[in-house]
Write a protein that holds these residues in place. Structure first.
Motif, PDB file in Angstrom:
ATOM      1  N   ILE A  18     -11.130  30.762  80.578  1.00  0.00           N
ATOM      2  CA  ILE A  18     -12.388  30.272  79.878  1.00  0.00           C
ATOM      3  C   ILE A  18     -11.710  29.144  79.005  1.00  0.00           C
ATOM      4  CG2 ILE A  18     -14.139  30.772  78.535  1.00  0.00           C
ATOM      5  CD1 ILE A  18     -13.573  33.569  78.753  1.00  0.00           C
ATOM      6  N   SER A  19     -11.089  29.398  78.226  1.00  0.00           N
ATOM      7  CA  SER A  19     -10.434  28.182  77.384  1.00  0.00           C
ATOM      8  C   SER A  19      -9.808  27.187  77.906  1.00  0.00           C
ATOM      9  CB  SER A  19      -9.511  28.782  76.022  1.00  0.00           C
ATOM     10  OG  SER A  19     -10.163  29.983  75.593  1.00  0.00           O
ATOM     11  N   MET A  20      -8.988  27.497  78.978  1.00  0.00           N
ATOM     12  CA  MET A  20      -8.308  26.396  79.882  1.00  0.00           C
ATOM     13  C   MET A  20      -9.442  25.571  80.619  1.00  0.00           C
ATOM     14  SD  MET A  20      -5.083  28.078  81.701  1.00  0.00           S
ATOM     15  CE  MET A  20      -4.291  29.556  80.916  1.00  0.00           C
ATOM     16  N   LEU A  21     -10.508  26.150  81.410  1.00  0.00           N
ATOM     17  CA  LEU A  21     -11.208  25.511  81.990  1.00  0.00           C
ATOM     18  C   LEU A  21     -12.147  24.626  80.800  1.00  0.00           C
ATOM     19  CD1 LEU A  21     -13.136  24.730  84.621  1.00  0.00           C
ATOM     20  CD2 LEU A  21     -14.522  26.746  83.897  1.00  0.00           C
ATOM     21  N   HIS A  22     -12.749  25.190  79.916  1.00  0.00           N
ATOM     22  CA  HIS A  22     -13.253  24.262  78.811  1.00  0.00           C
ATOM     23  C   HIS A  22     -12.351  23.122  78.352  1.00  0.00           C
ATOM     24  CE1 HIS A  22     -16.595  23.551  76.281  1.00  0.00           C
ATOM     25  NE2 HIS A  22     -15.522  23.419  75.257  1.00  0.00           N
ATOM     26  N   ARG A  23     -11.072  23.610  78.202  1.00  0.00           N
ATOM     27  CA  ARG A  23     -10.364  22.494  77.502  1.00  0.00           C
ATOM     28  C   ARG A  23     -10.052  21.314  78.381  1.00  0.00           C
ATOM     29  NH1 ARG A  23      -7.039  26.062  74.865  1.00  0.00           N
ATOM     30  NH2 ARG A  23      -5.889  26.358  76.698  1.00  0.00           N
ATOM     31  N   GLU A  24      -9.696  21.768  79.641  1.00  0.00           N
ATOM     32  CA  GLU A  24      -9.414  20.838  80.692  1.00  0.00           C
ATOM     33  C   GLU A  24     -10.557  19.767  81.030  1.00  0.00           C
ATOM     34  OE1 GLU A  24      -6.799  22.355  83.721  1.00  0.00           O
ATOM     35  OE2 GLU A  24      -5.555  22.850  81.980  1.00  0.00           O
ATOM     36  N   ILE A  25     -11.869  20.571  81.155  1.00  0.00           N
ATOM     37  CA  ILE A  25     -13.038  19.585  81.151  1.00  0.00           C
ATOM     38  C   ILE A  25     -13.100  18.619  80.136  1.00  0.00           C
ATOM     39  CG2 ILE A  25     -15.438  19.601  81.419  1.00  0.00           C
ATOM     40  CD1 ILE A  25     -15.289  22.300  82.693  1.00  0.00           C
ATOM     41  N   VAL A  26     -13.013  19.040  78.881  1.00  0.00           N
ATOM     42  CA  VAL A  26     -13.290  18.337  77.733  1.00  0.00           C
ATOM     43  C   VAL A  26     -12.010  17.247  77.539  1.00  0.00           C
ATOM     44  CG1 VAL A  26     -13.626  18.140  75.413  1.00  0.00           C
ATOM     45  CG2 VAL A  26     -14.799  19.794  76.562  1.00  0.00           C
ATOM     46  N   PHE A  27     -10.943  17.718  77.685  1.00  0.00           N
ATOM     47  CA  PHE A  27      -9.685  16.970  77.111  1.00  0.00           C
ATOM     48  C   PHE A  27      -8.802  16.364  78.193  1.00  0.00           C
ATOM     49  CE2 PHE A  27     -10.510  19.445  73.555  1.00  0.00           C
ATOM     50  CZ  PHE A  27     -10.730  18.570  72.641  1.00  0.00           C
ATOM     51  N   GLY A  28      -8.956  17.027  79.727  1.00  0.00           N
ATOM     52  CA  GLY A  28      -8.026  16.314  80.775  1.00  0.00           C
ATOM     53  C   GLY A  28      -7.687  17.460  81.572  1.00  0.00           C
ATOM     54  N   ILE A  29      -7.553  17.195  82.957  1.00  0.00           N
ATOM     55  CA  ILE A  29      -7.321  18.153  83.804  1.00  0.00           C
ATOM     56  C   ILE A  29      -5.671  18.751  84.034  1.00  0.00           C
ATOM     57  CG2 ILE A  29      -7.430  18.511  86.293  1.00  0.00           C
ATOM     58  CD1 ILE A  29      -9.955  18.398  85.314  1.00  0.00           C
ATOM     59  N   GLY A  30      -5.484  19.899  83.961  1.00  0.00           N
ATOM     60  CA  GLY A  30      -4.322  20.488  84.288  1.00  0.00           C
ATOM     61  C   GLY A  30      -4.102  21.524  85.246  1.00  0.00           C
ATOM     62  N   LEU A  31      -3.266  22.692  85.417  1.00  0.00           N
ATOM     63  CA  LEU A  31      -3.049  23.516  86.171  1.00  0.00           C
ATOM     64  C   LEU A  31      -4.033  24.626  85.697  1.00  0.00           C
ATOM     65  CD1 LEU A  31       0.451  24.002  87.123  1.00  0.00           C
ATOM     66  CD2 LEU A  31      -1.117  23.167  88.694  1.00  0.00           C
ATOM     67  N   GLY A  32      -4.950  24.638  84.683  1.00  0.00           N
ATOM     68  CA  GLY A  32      -5.813  25.677  84.269  1.00  0.00           C
ATOM     69  C   GLY A  32      -6.886  25.683  85.360  1.00  0.00           C
ATOM     70  N   LEU A  33      -7.114  24.694  86.242  1.00  0.00           N
ATOM     71  CA  LEU A  33      -7.743  24.860  87.101  1.00  0.00           C
ATOM     72  C   LEU A  33      -7.582  25.657  88.327  1.00  0.00           C
ATOM     73  CD1 LEU A  33      -9.260  21.130  87.340  1.00  0.00           C
ATOM     74  CD2 LEU A  33     -10.210  23.134  86.266  1.00  0.00           C
ATOM     75  N   THR A  34      -6.214  25.958  88.577  1.00  0.00           N
ATOM     76  CA  THR A  34      -5.808  26.969  89.498  1.00  0.00           C
ATOM     77  C   THR A  34      -6.196  28.305  89.004  1.00  0.00           C
ATOM     78  OG1 THR A  34      -3.669  27.113  88.267  1.00  0.00           O
ATOM     79  CG2 THR A  34      -3.976  25.694  90.233  1.00  0.00           C
ATOM     80  N   ALA A  35      -6.266  28.524  87.787  1.00  0.00           N
ATOM     81  CA  ALA A  35      -6.581  29.984  87.266  1.00  0.00           C
ATOM     82  C   ALA A  35      -8.253  30.011  87.621  1.00  0.00           C
ATOM     83  CB  ALA A  35      -6.497  30.213  85.600  1.00  0.00           C
ATOM     84  N   ILE A  36      -8.911  29.138  87.635  1.00  0.00           N
ATOM     85  CA  ILE A  36     -10.267  29.188  87.729  1.00  0.00           C
ATOM     86  C   ILE A  36     -10.601  29.208  89.259  1.00  0.00           C
ATOM     87  CG2 ILE A  36     -12.425  27.632  87.700  1.00  0.00           C
ATOM     88  CD1 ILE A  36     -11.532  29.023  85.120  1.00  0.00           C
ATOM     89  N   ALA A  37      -9.563  28.588  90.190  1.00  0.00           N
ATOM     90  CA  ALA A  37      -9.817  28.819  91.542  1.00  0.00           C
ATOM     91  C   ALA A  37      -9.501  30.124  91.860  1.00  0.00           C
ATOM     92  CB  ALA A  37      -8.808  27.863  92.283  1.00  0.00           C
ATOM     93  N   GLY A  38      -8.646  30.893  91.417  1.00  0.00           N
ATOM     94  CA  GLY A  38      -8.040  32.399  91.306  1.00  0.00           C
ATOM     95  C   GLY A  38      -9.509  33.239  90.921  1.00  0.00           C
ATOM     96  N   ILE A  39     -10.242  33.112  89.868  1.00  0.00           N
ATOM     97  CA  ILE A  39     -11.373  33.703  89.612  1.00  0.00           C
ATOM     98  C   ILE A  39     -12.580  33.344  90.707  1.00  0.00           C
ATOM     99  CG2 ILE A  39     -13.389  33.757  87.999  1.00  0.00           C
ATOM    100  CD1 ILE A  39     -11.394  33.387  85.801  1.00  0.00           C
ATOM    101  N   PHE A  40     -12.712  32.072  91.339  1.00  0.00           N
ATOM    102  CA  PHE A  40     -13.637  32.041  92.253  1.00  0.00           C
ATOM    103  C   PHE A  40     -13.398  32.994  93.275  1.00  0.00           C
ATOM    104  CE2 PHE A  40     -15.348  29.691  95.961  1.00  0.00           C
ATOM    105  CZ  PHE A  40     -16.592  29.492  95.437  1.00  0.00           C
ATOM    106  N   LEU A  41     -12.095  32.885  93.725  1.00  0.00           N
ATOM    107  CA  LEU A  41     -11.748  33.599  94.941  1.00  0.00           C
ATOM    108  C   LEU A  41     -11.950  35.315  94.771  1.00  0.00           C
ATOM    109  CD1 LEU A  41      -8.785  31.462  96.240  1.00  0.00           C
ATOM    110  CD2 LEU A  41     -10.994  31.705  97.317  1.00  0.00           C
ATOM    111  N   LEU A  42     -11.447  35.621  93.597  1.00  0.00           N
ATOM    112  CA  LEU A  42     -11.623  36.933  93.198  1.00  0.00           C
ATOM    113  C   LEU A  42     -13.102  37.531  93.220  1.00  0.00           C
ATOM    114  CD1 LEU A  42     -10.324  39.575  91.653  1.00  0.00           C
ATOM    115  CD2 LEU A  42     -11.337  38.556  89.577  1.00  0.00           C
TER     116      LEU A  42
END
Lengths: 312, 259
Positions: free
Chosen positions: A180-204
């Motif tokens: 949650i924090s990763m997605l939010h941080r990366e939207i606000v401050f810059g993209i990183g690998l946290g989005l892979t975790a979000i892809a994981g949640i989407f697939l789950l």
């Protein structure tokens, strides 16, 4: 899951025709039926936009930064501190003394959800909700069956584990891995690998378990479920008009909260696990569900009972 | 009844085993994240790394306050503890604003508000690679000395004899006592890869230990008989610079020497 709440012989009310939900034919009717969904998306995206604009473009109101920080800790208009009470709880368990600003911020947020809004964070604020709702929508379209079943109590175990590990490792255990924090941080401050975790949640959520993350695993959701038990904002349940068609249960991301027996007893959805997402409200063919505050619900229900008693 | 109890105990054990496995994996993740911290350069006023890791709530308000976009938030998978603020001096150094705008917004105290003088900040330590430093190679450079905001204190230029000619070299020396770790030197260094870099002091700084006493820095004379079997020195534990009762430098090399 559905079997518990489908109308049974004894539950179904005699003399009442069970009507199922039919989507409105007109566009305006449809838009009206999506009113809470639209409001939720506006709130979620609006909060994201305020954080983003303040961080990237320095948005200000009357010379004060609009909303600095992120969902972990922030400051509104340079005066009102806010902080994630679950994150602060973990940090306190690492045996560190925190500045009072973050403690006040956590108290403000905790107070808002505990006393007023309930588990509203999950459906109205959390950015991961956008992802899991998208997965849920696609899952329904593609008619994906569950790969396995998970207990909805796992999240409470993860909550306890996060607190224990915070003590043992000396860092806020969930905050250091929270998607949650990763997605939010990366939207606000810059993209990183946290989005892979979000892809994981989407697939789950799409392929493995329905409502897998928000409904089974997320310890922050578990935290707000516990916090939201006594909150005032509730979905009111009008037993006299309900036909037990169970359309609401079908769209509910936390179907256990719509236990008709309990709802009829209380006149409202009492469980803290209800996210106040309001999917159930527009879909009810009998308009038996609506948002209201506890004291008003009590008042409504007592008048309803009186009217029911009056011989016509 | 017996079966119920057995089932309950079994379920508890199963749950505990699962939680323990999950906890181990989770702990491993946390340790891996935290171990990357030694390379991260923190904003001014940051607590020691262990305390900083526990107290930083990863809100990014310090980065929002930084007028030069020096501070960044570590993204996942960036070899820094995820979500914490850091800076890369070669890209954007800390310009040492006198009003230190990044510290007051910190809501948790991970950046200590007791830091009032930016010259007292210790974000890192400049370290010179003498083999690739233009000045140490005998050229005239001294760029780092000239850009240093703590001029003449954190970096000094010293004479150094040169082997191949009579001309002296003018070489920069860093003094940890005054270096704030702002990184202006690293950014300005004209070599292809910076020959002066800001590094977490714990990775490069040694410690001579208490048993070395530098006689030329002291007013009083150091007189103590370290010979084995000699009477113990008079007890005077008033200052840390005073010789300990038993000389810790005593070992097989200097034991029992007779003059």
């Amino acid at each position: 899951m559905h079997a518990q709440v489908q109308p049974t012989e004894e539950e179904a009310k005699p003399g009442r025709v069970v009507r199922l939900y039919t989507p409105p034919a007109t566009l305006s009717g449809r838009l009206w039926s999506w009113r809470y969904l639209i409001l939720r998306r506006v709130t979620q995206l609006g909060i994201l936009a305020m954080f983003f604009g303040t961080a990237r473009y320095g948005w200000e109101v009357a010379g004060r930064p609009l909303l600095t920080g992120n969902l972990s800790a922030s400051e509104f208009l340079g005066v009102i501190p806010m902080a994630d009470p679950f994150a602060v709880l973990q940090q306190l368990l690492t045996m560190h003394v925190l500045d009072k600003e973050v403690l006040i911020g956590a108290a403000i947020v905790l107070g808002f959800y505990a006393l007023i809004a309930g588990r509203t964070f999950c459906a109205w604020v959390c950015p991961v909700n956008l992802v899991t709702d998208a997965a849920g929508w696609l899952r329904a379209k593609l008619r994906v069956p569950d790969f396995c079943s998970l207990s909805r109590n796992i999240r409470y175990w993860l909550l306890v584990l996060a607190l224990i590990l915070s003590v043992l490792t000396g860092v806020a255990a969930f905050e250091w891995v929270s998607p949650i924090s990763m997605l939010h941080r990366e939207i606000v401050f810059g993209i990183g690998l946290g989005l892979t975790a979000i892809a994981g949640i989407f697939l789950l959520d799409l392929l493995v378990v329905k409502h897998g993350w928000c409904g089974h695993l997320c310890p922050l959701g578990a935290f707000y479920s516990l916090v939201g038990r006594i909150a005032q904002l509730r979905v009111r349940f009008d037993d006299s008009s309900c036909t037990r068609c169970a359309e609401c249960v079908r769209v509910c991301p936390e179907p256990k909260v719509l236990d008709f027996k309990l709802a009829a007893e209380n006149g409202l959805v009492a469980s803290g696990e209800c996210t106040n997402c309001a999917r159930c409200i527009p879909i009810c063919p009998e308009n038996s569900l609506s948002f209201n505050f506890r004291p008003l619900i009590k008042q409504h229900n007592s008048t309803a009972t009186q009217q029911a008693r009056r011989p016509s | 009844m017996e079966k119920k109890r057995r089932d309950f105990l079994l379920k508890t054990a199963q749950g505990a085993a699962l939680a323990a496995c999950g906890g181990l994996i989770w702990t491993h993740l946390l340790r891996q994240e935290a171990s990357a911290a030694a390379l991260a350069l923190r904003p001014p006023g940051a607590l020691p790394e262990n305390d900083f890791a526990a107290q930083c709530i990863k809100c990014g308000q310090c980065t929002n306050a930084c007028p030069y976009d020096t501070l960044k938030m570590a993204t996942a998978g960036s070899n820094m503890p995820v979500g914490t603020p850091y800076f890369e001096p070669r890209k954007v150094p800390c310009y040492m604003c006198p009003d230190i705008p990044c510290v007051p917004p910190c809501p948790t105290g991970a950046l200590t508000k007791s830091l009032k003088d930016i010259n007292k900040a210790r974000m890192g330590l400049a370290v010179i690679d003498e083999e690739n430093c233009l000045s140490w190679l005998g050229l005239r450079c001294e760029v780092c000395y000239r850009v240093c905001p703590v001029k003449g204190k954190a970096i000094t230029v010293e004479n150094h004899p040169r082997k191949i000619s009579k001309h002296a070299m003018f070489v920069p020396l860093v003094h940890a006592e005054h270096c704030t770790g702002c990184g202006l030197c690293e950014q300005a260094c004209p070599t292809q890869e910076a020959a002066i870099r800001i590094i977490n002091p714990s990775l490069v700084q040694g410690k001579i230990g208490e048993h070395y006493r530098l006689g030329w820095t002291r007013e009083d004379a150091i007189t103590q008989d370290f010979a084995a079997g000699a009477a113990p020195a008079p007890a005077q534990p008033s200052s840390p610079d005073v010789a300990p009762k038993e000389a810790p430098g005593m070992d097989t090399l200097n034991k029992g020497i007779e003059y």
